[in-house]
Each structure stands twice: as C-alpha cells, then as structure tokens.
Design a protein around this motif. Structure first.
Motif, PDB file in Angstrom:
ATOM      1  N   THR A  13       0.845  -1.195   0.000  1.00  0.00           N
ATOM      2  CA  THR A  13       0.000   0.000   0.000  1.00  0.00           C
ATOM      3  C   THR A  13       0.878   1.241   0.000  1.00  0.00           C
ATOM      4  OG1 THR A  13      -1.724  -1.149   1.252  1.00  0.00           O
ATOM      5  CG2 THR A  13      -1.823   1.248   1.220  1.00  0.00           C
ATOM      6  N   ILE A  14       0.526   2.174  -0.864  1.00  0.00           N
ATOM      7  CA  ILE A  14       1.214   3.464  -0.949  1.00  0.00           C
ATOM      8  C   ILE A  14       0.191   4.544  -0.638  1.00  0.00           C
ATOM      9  CG2 ILE A  14       2.394   5.088  -2.479  1.00  0.00           C
ATOM     10  CD1 ILE A  14       3.272   2.583  -4.125  1.00  0.00           C
ATOM     11  N   LEU A  15       0.524   5.418   0.305  1.00  0.00           N
ATOM     12  CA  LEU A  15      -0.346   6.530   0.660  1.00  0.00           C
ATOM     13  C   LEU A  15       0.176   7.785  -0.020  1.00  0.00           C
ATOM     14  CD1 LEU A  15      -1.727   7.466   4.132  1.00  0.00           C
ATOM     15  CD2 LEU A  15      -0.549   9.183   2.777  1.00  0.00           C
ATOM     16  N   ALA A  35       2.339   2.853  -7.919  1.00  0.00           N
ATOM     17  CA  ALA A  35       1.389   1.798  -7.549  1.00  0.00           C
ATOM     18  C   ALA A  35       1.087   0.901  -8.749  1.00  0.00           C
ATOM     19  CB  ALA A  35       0.105   2.419  -7.008  1.00  0.00           C
ATOM     20  N   ARG A  36       0.945   1.500  -9.924  1.00  0.00           N
ATOM     21  CA  ARG A  36       0.657   0.718 -11.129  1.00  0.00           C
ATOM     22  C   ARG A  36       1.819  -0.224 -11.439  1.00  0.00           C
ATOM     23  NH1 ARG A  36       2.312   1.360 -16.009  1.00  0.00           N
ATOM     24  NH2 ARG A  36       2.983   3.496 -15.684  1.00  0.00           N
ATOM     25  N   ARG A  37       3.039   0.298 -11.409  1.00  0.00           N
ATOM     26  CA  ARG A  37       4.221  -0.515 -11.738  1.00  0.00           C
ATOM     27  C   ARG A  37       4.495  -1.588 -10.698  1.00  0.00           C
ATOM     28  NH1 ARG A  37       5.706   4.591 -12.974  1.00  0.00           N
ATOM     29  NH2 ARG A  37       6.931   4.900 -11.078  1.00  0.00           N
ATOM     30  N   HIS A  41      -1.633  -1.256  -3.837  1.00  0.00           N
ATOM     31  CA  HIS A  41      -2.875  -0.558  -3.533  1.00  0.00           C
ATOM     32  C   HIS A  41      -2.525   0.914  -3.277  1.00  0.00           C
ATOM     33  CE1 HIS A  41      -6.958  -0.086  -1.973  1.00  0.00           C
ATOM     34  NE2 HIS A  41      -6.435   0.591  -0.970  1.00  0.00           N
ATOM     35  N   LEU A  42      -3.306   1.826  -3.818  1.00  0.00           N
ATOM     36  CA  LEU A  42      -3.055   3.259  -3.651  1.00  0.00           C
ATOM     37  C   LEU A  42      -4.105   3.852  -2.727  1.00  0.00           C
ATOM     38  CD1 LEU A  42      -1.310   5.683  -4.532  1.00  0.00           C
ATOM     39  CD2 LEU A  42      -2.926   6.028  -6.399  1.00  0.00           C
ATOM     40  N   LEU A  43      -3.640   4.510  -1.676  1.00  0.00           N
ATOM     41  CA  LEU A  43      -4.509   5.187  -0.728  1.00  0.00           C
ATOM     42  C   LEU A  43      -4.336   6.685  -0.942  1.00  0.00           C
ATOM     43  CD1 LEU A  43      -6.390   5.099   1.770  1.00  0.00           C
ATOM     44  CD2 LEU A  43      -4.333   4.958   3.178  1.00  0.00           C
ATOM     45  N   VAL A  44      -5.368   7.342  -1.471  1.00  0.00           N
ATOM     46  CA  VAL A  44      -5.319   8.774  -1.770  1.00  0.00           C
ATOM     47  C   VAL A  44      -6.060   9.513  -0.654  1.00  0.00           C
ATOM     48  CG1 VAL A  44      -5.897  10.587  -3.428  1.00  0.00           C
ATOM     49  CG2 VAL A  44      -5.314   8.282  -4.242  1.00  0.00           C
ATOM     50  N   VAL A  45      -5.317  10.352   0.066  1.00  0.00           N
ATOM     51  CA  VAL A  45      -5.865  11.059   1.219  1.00  0.00           C
ATOM     52  C   VAL A  45      -5.968  12.548   0.912  1.00  0.00           C
ATOM     53  CG1 VAL A  45      -5.502  11.637   3.648  1.00  0.00           C
ATOM     54  CG2 VAL A  45      -4.820   9.394   2.784  1.00  0.00           C
ATOM     55  N   THR A  89      -6.347  -0.004  -8.659  1.00  0.00           N
ATOM     56  CA  THR A  89      -7.099  -0.252  -7.441  1.00  0.00           C
ATOM     57  C   THR A  89      -6.635   0.778  -6.429  1.00  0.00           C
ATOM     58  OG1 THR A  89      -5.476  -1.797  -6.557  1.00  0.00           O
ATOM     59  CG2 THR A  89      -7.262  -2.732  -7.870  1.00  0.00           C
ATOM     60  N   GLY A  90      -7.570   1.429  -5.860  1.00  0.00           N
ATOM     61  CA  GLY A  90      -7.211   2.461  -4.899  1.00  0.00           C
ATOM     62  C   GLY A  90      -8.377   2.779  -4.008  1.00  0.00           C
ATOM     63  N   GLU A  91      -8.070   3.564  -3.007  1.00  0.00           N
ATOM     64  CA  GLU A  91      -9.080   3.977  -2.051  1.00  0.00           C
ATOM     65  C   GLU A  91      -8.937   5.473  -1.837  1.00  0.00           C
ATOM     66  OE1 GLU A  91     -10.255   3.005   2.579  1.00  0.00           O
ATOM     67  OE2 GLU A  91      -8.636   1.904   1.619  1.00  0.00           O
ATOM     68  N   LEU A  92     -10.057   6.153  -1.811  1.00  0.00           N
ATOM     69  CA  LEU A  92     -10.068   7.596  -1.590  1.00  0.00           C
ATOM     70  C   LEU A  92     -10.579   7.866  -0.186  1.00  0.00           C
ATOM     71  CD1 LEU A  92     -11.721   8.504  -4.989  1.00  0.00           C
ATOM     72  CD2 LEU A  92      -9.307   8.592  -4.438  1.00  0.00           C
TER      73      LEU A  92
END
Length: 147
Positions: A13-15, A35-37, A41-45, A89-92
């Motif tokens: 996971t990368i924030l 995150a793509r490479r 999982h990408l966590l966008v805050v 895939t990511g989370e906002l």
C-alpha cells in the motif's frame, strides 16, 4: 509465521496526500505510477483544513470549513477519475483536521509501505518546517517528496 509481515517484495500500500496544489497533484501522479508498476494498492488522502486564525472571526470558521470541504470533495473527484482512467485499485479517503496528524494516523492504521507527498511551495515552511519534512523526520515509512 502469522500476522503482519514486514519486508515483503515491493510495497503493498502506498499513501499519497493531495490537496489540489500543483506539487500534491504531481505527487499523486507519481504515486499512481508507482502503484501501477508495483501492483500496489493506492490510498489517496485529502485533508480538509481551515486556518487557525479563522476562529477569531465570527462566522468565518463555518464558511472556511465549508470551502475546505468543497475543495477536498473536488480533489477526491479528480482522483477518482484518474484512478478509473488508469484502471488502478485504490481507495479515496477524505478527512478533516491537521494534515500531518491525519496522514500519520492513516499511515499507521493502514500499515502503509510508503508515503508520497508534494514539496511545500510556501517560503515560511523553510523556517517552520514543511509537512514533508515532518513526515521524513517521523521515520516511520519511506517518504518520497515530489517537487
């Protein structure tokens, strides 16, 4: 061995923290590419903040809080479109409060493997210390600062 494993191959996971500034948008784009490479999982805050001085002016706090929330919502909508365009895939996550405190809290809760933020463009941060500098000094995760 059971439970959480440290030191796995590549980040899980990368924030990244985005606030609409040009450097934060660059950081978000960099984190998305990473995150793509890395198949992470990408966590966008996005942290909605209001200036401390707003509490001194009656009525200003409510207006500034609403403006901060609107800006955070717009930034999150842009991030959602960006994630969809890249099929990531990511989370906002949108929170309110102090950016440093909220980023540290989320990074610890989610056990992120890295944090990506934009460099501060404000001159005062060279004296007082920027968000990026404070995150680096915390020494809890690898921090990438994007100019």
């Amino acid at each position: 061995m059971t439970g959480f494993e440290l030191g796995t191959d590549g980040p899980g996971t990368i924030l990244t923290a985005v606030d609409g500034s040009i450097t934060s948008l660059r950081a978000g784009a960099y984190a998305a590419g990473l995150a793509r490479r890395q198949h992470a999982h990408l966590l966008v805050v996005t942290v909605a903040t209001t200036p401390a001085m707003a509490a001194m002016a009656p009525g200003a706090l409510a207006v500034l809080s609403e403006t901060a929330q609107d800006l955070a919502t717009d930034v999150q909508a842009q991030a959602r479109r960006y994630l969809e365009d890249l099929s990531l895939t990511g989370e906002l996550v949108q929170v309110a409060g102090d950016p440093y405190t909220e980023i540290v809290r989320l990074a610890d809760e989610r056990r992120v493997d890295g944090v990506v933020v934009g460099a501060s463009a404000k001159a005062g941060h060279r004296i007082v210390g920027s968000l990026a500098g404070r995150l680096v000094r915390a020494g809890k995760w690898p921090v990438t600062v994007v100019p």
